[in-house]
Write a protein that holds these residues in place. Sequence first.
Motif, PDB file in Angstrom:
ATOM      1  N   LEU A   8       0.837  -1.202   0.000  1.00  0.00           N
ATOM      2  CA  LEU A   8       0.000   0.000   0.000  1.00  0.00           C
ATOM      3  C   LEU A   8       0.871   1.251   0.000  1.00  0.00           C
ATOM      4  CD1 LEU A   8      -1.986  -2.251   1.298  1.00  0.00           C
ATOM      5  CD2 LEU A   8      -3.211  -0.296   2.211  1.00  0.00           C
ATOM      6  N   SER A   9       2.060   1.154  -0.583  1.00  0.00           N
ATOM      7  CA  SER A   9       2.993   2.274  -0.546  1.00  0.00           C
ATOM      8  C   SER A   9       2.648   3.376  -1.542  1.00  0.00           C
ATOM      9  CB  SER A   9       4.417   1.784  -0.817  1.00  0.00           C
ATOM     10  OG  SER A   9       4.524   1.246  -2.131  1.00  0.00           O
ATOM     11  N   GLY A  10       1.804   3.070  -2.530  1.00  0.00           N
ATOM     12  CA  GLY A  10       1.472   4.039  -3.567  1.00  0.00           C
ATOM     13  C   GLY A  10       0.028   4.483  -3.522  1.00  0.00           C
ATOM     14  N   HIS A  11      -0.522   4.756  -4.707  1.00  0.00           N
ATOM     15  CA  HIS A  11      -1.890   5.262  -4.802  1.00  0.00           C
ATOM     16  C   HIS A  11      -2.927   4.145  -4.835  1.00  0.00           C
ATOM     17  CE1 HIS A  11      -0.514   9.363  -5.554  1.00  0.00           C
ATOM     18  NE2 HIS A  11       0.404   8.845  -6.347  1.00  0.00           N
ATOM     19  N   PHE A  71       3.557   6.936   4.078  1.00  0.00           N
ATOM     20  CA  PHE A  71       3.762   6.496   5.455  1.00  0.00           C
ATOM     21  C   PHE A  71       2.529   5.748   5.960  1.00  0.00           C
ATOM     22  CE2 PHE A  71       6.456  10.495   5.637  1.00  0.00           C
ATOM     23  CZ  PHE A  71       7.662   9.819   5.574  1.00  0.00           C
ATOM     24  N   THR A  72       1.367   6.341   5.723  1.00  0.00           N
ATOM     25  CA  THR A  72       0.125   5.745   6.211  1.00  0.00           C
ATOM     26  C   THR A  72      -0.116   4.387   5.577  1.00  0.00           C
ATOM     27  OG1 THR A  72      -0.854   7.934   6.562  1.00  0.00           O
ATOM     28  CG2 THR A  72      -2.364   6.061   6.420  1.00  0.00           C
ATOM     29  N   GLY A  73       0.074   4.295   4.266  1.00  0.00           N
ATOM     30  CA  GLY A  73      -0.151   3.040   3.566  1.00  0.00           C
ATOM     31  C   GLY A  73       0.777   1.939   4.024  1.00  0.00           C
ATOM     32  N   MET A  74       2.056   2.266   4.190  1.00  0.00           N
ATOM     33  CA  MET A  74       3.023   1.254   4.627  1.00  0.00           C
ATOM     34  C   MET A  74       2.687   0.739   6.018  1.00  0.00           C
ATOM     35  SD  MET A  74       6.704   2.598   3.197  1.00  0.00           S
ATOM     36  CE  MET A  74       6.678   4.146   4.085  1.00  0.00           C
ATOM     37  N   ARG A  75       2.349   1.651   6.919  1.00  0.00           N
ATOM     38  CA  ARG A  75       2.018   1.238   8.287  1.00  0.00           C
ATOM     39  C   ARG A  75       0.735   0.418   8.318  1.00  0.00           C
ATOM     40  NH1 ARG A  75       3.793   6.652   9.620  1.00  0.00           N
ATOM     41  NH2 ARG A  75       1.618   7.338   9.642  1.00  0.00           N
ATOM     42  N   LEU A  76      -0.221   0.792   7.477  1.00  0.00           N
ATOM     43  CA  LEU A  76      -1.481   0.055   7.428  1.00  0.00           C
ATOM     44  C   LEU A  76      -1.258  -1.373   6.942  1.00  0.00           C
ATOM     45  CD1 LEU A  76      -4.538  -0.128   7.609  1.00  0.00           C
ATOM     46  CD2 LEU A  76      -4.684   0.887   5.327  1.00  0.00           C
ATOM     47  N   ALA A  77      -0.466  -1.532   5.882  1.00  0.00           N
ATOM     48  CA  ALA A  77      -0.188  -2.873   5.361  1.00  0.00           C
ATOM     49  C   ALA A  77       0.515  -3.725   6.407  1.00  0.00           C
ATOM     50  CB  ALA A  77       0.661  -2.779   4.097  1.00  0.00           C
ATOM     51  N   ALA A  78       1.505  -3.140   7.088  1.00  0.00           N
ATOM     52  CA  ALA A  78       2.244  -3.879   8.111  1.00  0.00           C
ATOM     53  C   ALA A  78       1.336  -4.269   9.273  1.00  0.00           C
ATOM     54  CB  ALA A  78       3.419  -3.045   8.611  1.00  0.00           C
ATOM     55  N   ALA A  79       0.485  -3.338   9.705  1.00  0.00           N
ATOM     56  CA  ALA A  79      -0.417  -3.619  10.824  1.00  0.00           C
ATOM     57  C   ALA A  79      -1.447  -4.681  10.448  1.00  0.00           C
ATOM     58  CB  ALA A  79      -1.114  -2.337  11.262  1.00  0.00           C
ATOM     59  N   PRO A 216      11.729  11.326   8.211  1.00  0.00           N
ATOM     60  CA  PRO A 216      10.724  11.006   9.220  1.00  0.00           C
ATOM     61  C   PRO A 216       9.351  11.537   8.854  1.00  0.00           C
ATOM     62  CG  PRO A 216      12.154  12.767   9.986  1.00  0.00           C
ATOM     63  CD  PRO A 216      12.769  12.230   8.727  1.00  0.00           C
ATOM     64  N   ALA A 217       8.331  10.812   9.280  1.00  0.00           N
ATOM     65  CA  ALA A 217       6.960  11.266   9.070  1.00  0.00           C
ATOM     66  C   ALA A 217       6.708  12.525   9.888  1.00  0.00           C
ATOM     67  CB  ALA A 217       5.982  10.169   9.481  1.00  0.00           C
ATOM     68  N   VAL A 218       5.841  13.379   9.373  1.00  0.00           N
ATOM     69  CA  VAL A 218       5.489  14.607  10.078  1.00  0.00           C
ATOM     70  C   VAL A 218       4.195  14.367  10.839  1.00  0.00           C
ATOM     71  CG1 VAL A 218       4.841  17.028   9.833  1.00  0.00           C
ATOM     72  CG2 VAL A 218       6.605  16.047   8.352  1.00  0.00           C
ATOM     73  N   HIS A 219       4.245  14.567  12.139  1.00  0.00           N
ATOM     74  CA  HIS A 219       3.063  14.370  12.974  1.00  0.00           C
ATOM     75  C   HIS A 219       2.515  15.736  13.387  1.00  0.00           C
ATOM     76  CE1 HIS A 219       3.909  10.085  13.282  1.00  0.00           C
ATOM     77  NE2 HIS A 219       5.165  10.408  13.488  1.00  0.00           N
ATOM     78  N   ILE A 220       1.262  15.980  13.079  1.00  0.00           N
ATOM     79  CA  ILE A 220       0.637  17.260  13.398  1.00  0.00           C
ATOM     80  C   ILE A 220      -0.215  17.097  14.646  1.00  0.00           C
ATOM     81  CG2 ILE A 220      -0.925  19.061  12.577  1.00  0.00           C
ATOM     82  CD1 ILE A 220      -0.163  18.264   9.737  1.00  0.00           C
ATOM     83  N   GLN A 221       0.084  17.891  15.658  1.00  0.00           N
ATOM     84  CA  GLN A 221      -0.661  17.807  16.903  1.00  0.00           C
ATOM     85  C   GLN A 221      -2.012  18.499  16.760  1.00  0.00           C
ATOM     86  OE1 GLN A 221       1.812  19.501  19.932  1.00  0.00           O
ATOM     87  NE2 GLN A 221       3.028  17.637  20.178  1.00  0.00           N
ATOM     88  N   ASN A 222      -3.014  17.901  17.390  1.00  0.00           N
ATOM     89  CA  ASN A 222      -4.333  18.524  17.392  1.00  0.00           C
ATOM     90  C   ASN A 222      -4.323  19.778  18.254  1.00  0.00           C
ATOM     91  OD1 ASN A 222      -5.471  16.497  15.815  1.00  0.00           O
ATOM     92  ND2 ASN A 222      -5.831  15.191  17.608  1.00  0.00           N
ATOM     93  N   LYS A 223      -5.042  20.785  17.799  1.00  0.00           N
ATOM     94  CA  LYS A 223      -5.128  22.009  18.582  1.00  0.00           C
ATOM     95  C   LYS A 223      -6.038  21.791  19.781  1.00  0.00           C
ATOM     96  CE  LYS A 223      -4.398  25.103  14.639  1.00  0.00           C
ATOM     97  NZ  LYS A 223      -4.954  26.234  13.849  1.00  0.00           N
ATOM     98  N   PRO A 224      -5.686  22.358  20.937  1.00  0.00           N
ATOM     99  CA  PRO A 224      -6.525  22.187  22.127  1.00  0.00           C
ATOM    100  C   PRO A 224      -7.878  22.872  21.951  1.00  0.00           C
ATOM    101  CG  PRO A 224      -4.802  23.818  22.513  1.00  0.00           C
ATOM    102  CD  PRO A 224      -4.504  23.196  21.179  1.00  0.00           C
TER     103      PRO A 224
END
Length: 224
Positions: A8-11, A71-79, A216-224
């Motif tokens: 799932l590394s691509g489209h 990043f999301t696709g690779m992690r999803l396939a592995a999980a 590295p993947a960029v992680h965006i923190q949720n706003k409080p």
Amino acid sequence: MFDAVLDLSGHEALFGVKNNDGGKLLINADKPMRGRTAASLAEWVVGLLQENHISLSQITRWNVGAGPGSFTGMRLAAAFVAGLTAQKPGISTRCVPSAVGLAYGGHYRENDRVAALLDGRNQEIILYSMVCVGSNFKPDGVTEILDRQSAAEYFSRCHFAGLVALASEKEAVEKVVSNEIVAKVEYKERLSLEALLDADYISWDNDLTKLVYIRPAVHIQNKP
């Protein structure tokens, strides 16, 4: 018994199955799948197996496409594969770089170097270098993130027997590399699942954390 591969590394999602003892792929399927559409992954995989009269218990070795790519696709396939195989003795897993599937099938000689060019977003490309070993390709440890300026400098001093990229990323590649380099790129509609299944140089180590992160993947923190 069977070998399976999921990428799932691509489209799109790619799924393949073949007999443990070799032969042609019995399943060689693809489906557009990103973001929310990935929720249908399990249903799609199980459906393909049922159509071909193969049960999950008959798959004793799982290959996961390790990128580089989404990043999301690779992690999803592995999980997904980790969940299917957890606490099941006799089942082996491994990660295989997805990029080897782009170089596979070309007319290269032993030890030729081939580079996969992938969309790195933000008008950059990711270069992933491999060396031809028999009929397959092995990463040689060279990776680069290139913008238009650094790409011109890099290709002026580094040369490859072949350059490969996905046809779906042609526009992104051509924004970064010169017309001279563009003319040398072979565009593929999709990567070859055979290459991932036949990567004999990678051991069955049951470690699905070995994903290819060029940066590295960029992680965006949720706003409080």
